[in-house]
Write an enzyme that holds these catalytic residues in place. Structure first.
Site, PDB file in Angstrom:
ATOM      1  N   GLN A 229       4.689   9.077   7.288  1.00 10.37           N
ATOM      2  CA  GLN A 229       3.774  10.019   6.633  1.00 10.37           C
ATOM      3  C   GLN A 229       4.257  11.448   6.847  1.00 10.37           C
ATOM      4  O   GLN A 229       4.251  12.263   5.929  1.00 10.37           O
ATOM      5  CB  GLN A 229       2.355   9.829   7.168  1.00 10.37           C
TER       6      GLN A 229
ATOM      7  N   LYS B 182       0.838  -1.210   0.000  1.00 12.04           N
ATOM      8  CA  LYS B 182       0.000   0.000   0.000  1.00 12.04           C
ATOM      9  C   LYS B 182       0.872   1.260   0.000  1.00 12.04           C
ATOM     10  O   LYS B 182       0.618   2.195  -0.754  1.00 12.04           O
ATOM     11  CB  LYS B 182      -0.922  -0.032   1.225  1.00 12.04           C
TER      12      LYS B 182
ATOM     13  N   LYS C 197      -4.838   5.769  14.549  1.00 10.32           N
ATOM     14  CA  LYS C 197      -4.897   5.096  13.238  1.00 10.32           C
ATOM     15  C   LYS C 197      -6.357   5.124  12.752  1.00 10.32           C
ATOM     16  O   LYS C 197      -7.143   5.921  13.230  1.00 10.32           O
ATOM     17  CB  LYS C 197      -4.357   3.670  13.355  1.00 10.32           C
TER      18      LYS C 197
ATOM     19  N   GLY D  89      -5.154   8.080   5.302  1.00 12.79           N
ATOM     20  CA  GLY D  89      -4.258   9.049   5.931  1.00 12.79           C
ATOM     21  C   GLY D  89      -3.026   9.293   5.082  1.00 12.79           C
ATOM     22  O   GLY D  89      -2.522  10.422   5.001  1.00 12.79           O
TER      23      GLY D  89
ATOM     24  N   ARG E 120      -8.600  12.272  12.480  1.00 11.59           N
ATOM     25  CA  ARG E 120      -7.174  11.951  12.672  1.00 11.59           C
ATOM     26  C   ARG E 120      -6.336  13.223  12.597  1.00 11.59           C
ATOM     27  O   ARG E 120      -6.622  14.111  11.796  1.00 11.59           O
ATOM     28  CB  ARG E 120      -6.740  10.899  11.625  1.00 11.59           C
TER      29      ARG E 120
ATOM     30  N   ASP F 275       1.838  -1.224  11.755  1.00 13.24           N
ATOM     31  CA  ASP F 275       0.535  -1.661  11.240  1.00 13.24           C
ATOM     32  C   ASP F 275       0.234  -3.118  11.587  1.00 13.24           C
ATOM     33  O   ASP F 275      -0.885  -3.597  11.352  1.00 13.24           O
ATOM     34  CB  ASP F 275       0.488  -1.474   9.716  1.00 13.24           C
TER      35      ASP F 275
ATOM     36  N   ARG G 280      -6.728   1.657  17.747  1.00 14.41           N
ATOM     37  CA  ARG G 280      -6.483   0.206  17.634  1.00 14.41           C
ATOM     38  C   ARG G 280      -6.170  -0.449  18.973  1.00 14.41           C
ATOM     39  O   ARG G 280      -6.368  -1.655  19.116  1.00 14.41           O
ATOM     40  CB  ARG G 280      -5.367  -0.065  16.612  1.00 14.41           C
TER      41      ARG G 280
ATOM     42  N   ARG H  16       2.932   5.997  -3.223  1.00 19.59           N
ATOM     43  CA  ARG H  16       4.089   6.807  -3.620  1.00 19.59           C
ATOM     44  C   ARG H  16       4.328   6.728  -5.126  1.00 19.59           C
ATOM     45  O   ARG H  16       4.716   7.711  -5.757  1.00 19.59           O
ATOM     46  CB  ARG H  16       5.320   6.340  -2.836  1.00 19.59           C
TER      47      ARG H  16
HETATM   48  C1  S3P Z   1       2.406   4.775   6.189  1.00 17.37           C
HETATM   49  C2  S3P Z   1       2.978   5.100   7.377  1.00 17.37           C
HETATM   50  C3  S3P Z   1       2.467   4.652   8.675  1.00 17.37           C
HETATM   51  C4  S3P Z   1       1.486   3.504   8.534  1.00 17.37           C
HETATM   52  C5  S3P Z   1       0.492   3.736   7.422  1.00 17.37           C
HETATM   53  C6  S3P Z   1       1.218   3.913   6.105  1.00 17.37           C
HETATM   54  C7  S3P Z   1       3.002   5.293   4.939  1.00 17.37           C
HETATM   55  O1  S3P Z   1       1.804   5.720   9.297  1.00 17.37           O
HETATM   56  O2  S3P Z   1       0.820   3.291   9.748  1.00 17.37           O
HETATM   57  O3  S3P Z   1      -0.381   2.661   7.323  1.00 17.37           O
HETATM   58  O4  S3P Z   1       2.690   4.769   3.861  1.00 17.37           O
HETATM   59  O5  S3P Z   1       3.797   6.228   5.030  1.00 17.37           O
HETATM   60  P1  S3P Z   1       2.605   6.781  10.217  1.00 17.37           P
HETATM   61  O6  S3P Z   1       3.587   7.434   9.364  1.00 17.37           O
HETATM   62  O7  S3P Z   1       1.568   7.739  10.684  1.00 17.37           O
HETATM   63  O8  S3P Z   1       3.184   5.960  11.320  1.00 17.37           O
END
Ligand code: S3P
Length: 448
Positions: free
Chosen positions: A187, A38, A362, A111, A140, A335, A366, A43
């Site tokens: 993120q 994912k 999240k 997110g 969030r 995750d 969770r 990206r």
């Molecule tokens: C992700 C980063 C993670 C992860 C999310 C995907 C990403 O979140 O939990 O499912 O693709 O950059 P955080 O950066 O908030 O930890």
């Protein structure tokens, strides 16, 4: 052994997944192909959209979240072909060339779409954007990205002083910063690096522990100058960058493979081979945690595909034992904590998970949701402020459980149900399609 009976009941677009474990027991066998990663899928679509020329993506995840990313970037002017796993073509507009859309950019449940895209939008001078999401996403925190972007000179408005979506963004010419992130978050890191692409000078992010590094790898592959300092967990982008369209091959998602790793490790007599799984070291905390618990997992056919390490994972049943999971490994399995909690239910002893308060923000809280749902099944679970304490070996009995619309919770509960006596009813199981549209079909196959 008999097969588990896995059925689905759909009413008003809500799905209840029913798992009935045969009295005589169950074992899982087969070869599984998990869907595309994912994080890498998002990206690839985003960088493809802002790069010069064509990007070709093989193995894209067709889940709801990347579909949102594709829709948003189409509205922003990129030409993205119909989504499929074989081949997606993205005709990029070139850095700084996205157009102001007349519609609101709806990120749905994702997110990653919202936070990463904000970095790109904020650095588009003279363009105005509005972004929103579903009932979960608007709760969030967006301040974690709004704050550093504002330090760079971005203009962002939203509920509670720009902390929550819906958000409005007036793009600006930004200035570079060195941001010390209080949390290890890919993120946050990616948002700032993406904002730094169009910004003169060195935009740098330092995080308390290393989070997934797919952005750094992919930015480099697309031609950006990226500097990494592993000593300080820092990543820097030198702007303004030049991005050129690439061929991206998306490996299978280790976060999706995690459900099968735990399923086979906890259901007696099972053996599964999960092919083509991304084993980037910033994501393999789940393998290390399960190995600490004594799981029998072998990485076969290790290779590097398009800049990401990949392997086939063979997992066999074996009695698990409790362990403690905390500190720097947490961002590397963030995750997978819901499914690790399920593994702990069937392990000998008390597993303690700490330093995981990020789980509260999240797709659902969770920690609270997993504690209450696993308790419903009969597990001994204590919710800690920053984690969970799970004592394994309790007798687990099927009942009604709720996913709270959270894809990883829905799938974790389905795996827990494989070892529960009687029937388990998992409500709002359709949430699985966010990251794993074929999860239920594959579950039926491996149980079959
Ligand atoms: C992700 C980063 C993670 C992860 C999310 C995907 C990403 O979140 O939990 O499912 O693709 O950059 P955080 O950066 O908030 O930890």
């Amino acid at each position: 052994m008999n097969a588990a009976i896995v059925t689905r009941k759909i009413t008003d677009s809500q799905e209840t997944l029913i798992i009935q474990r045969p009295k005589s027991g169950l074992c899982l066998n087969g070869n599984i192909q998990v869907p595309g990663d994912k994080s890498i899928s998002h990206r690839a679509l985003m960088l493809g959209a802002i790069a010069q020329g064509e990007t070709i993506i093989k193995g894209l995840l067709l889940g709801e979240d990347p579909r949102r990313t594709a829709k948003c970037f189409s509205l922003l002017g990129a030409n993205i072909s119909e989504l499929n796993t074989e081949l997606v073509k993205v005709q990029g507009v070139g850095l700084g060339q996205l157009k102001e859309p007349s519609q609101v950019l709806d990120c749905g449940n994702s997110g990653t779409t919202m936070r990463l895209m904000l970095g790109i939008l904020a650095s588009h001078p003279e363009c105005f954007f509005t972004v929103t999401g579903d009932n979960s996403l608007v709760q969030r925190p967006m301040s974690r990205v709004a704050k550093p972007l504002t330090q760079m000179g971005a203009q962002i408005w939203g509920r509670q002083g720009g902390s929550f979506a819906p958000l409005a963004i007036q793009g600006q010419k930004l200035k570079h910063i060195h941001y010390h992130s209080p949390i290890a978050s890919a993120q946050v890191k990616s948002c700032i690096l993406f904002a730094g692409l169009m910004t003169e000078g060195k935009t740098m992010v330092t995080e308390p522990a290393l989070s997934r590094d797919h952005s750094e790898r992919m930015l480099q592959a697309f031609g950006a100058q990226i500097e990494i300092d592993p000593e300080t967990n820092s990543a820097t982008v030198v702007g303004p960058a030049q991005l050129k369209g690439q061929n991206v091959v998306v490996p299978g998602d280790i976060s999706s493979a995690a459900f099968w790793l735990v399923a086979a490790a906890t259901v007696p007599g099972s053996e599964l081979l999960i092919s083509n799984v991304g084993v980037n070291p910033t994501r393999t905390g789940i393998l290390e945690a399960l190995e600490m618990m004594g799981a029998n997992i072998v990485q076969e056919n290790q290779r590097v595909v398009a800049g990401e390490p990949v392997a086939d994972l063979r997992v066999r049943y074996g009695q698990l034992r409790a362990c403690e999971i905390s500190g720097g490994i947490i961002p590397r399995l963030i995750d997978e904590i819901p499914i690790l909690a399920v593994a702990a239910m069937f392990a000998e002893g008390t597993t303690v998970i700490r330093d995981a308060s990020e789980l509260r923000v999240k797709e659902s809280d969770r920690l609270a949701v997993m504690a209450t749902q696993l308790q419903r099944l009969g597990a001994k679970v204590t919710e800690l402020p920053d984690g969970l304490e799970i004592t394994g070996g309790m007798s687990v009995t099927g009942t009604d459980v709720e996913s709270h619309g959270d894809h990883r919770v829905a799938m974790s509960l389905a795996i827990a149900a494989l070892n529960a006596n009687g029937s388990t009813y998992i409500h709002e199981a359709e949430a699985a399609s966010i990251s794993y549209p074929d999860f239920i079909t594959t579950l039926q196959e491996v149980c079959g």
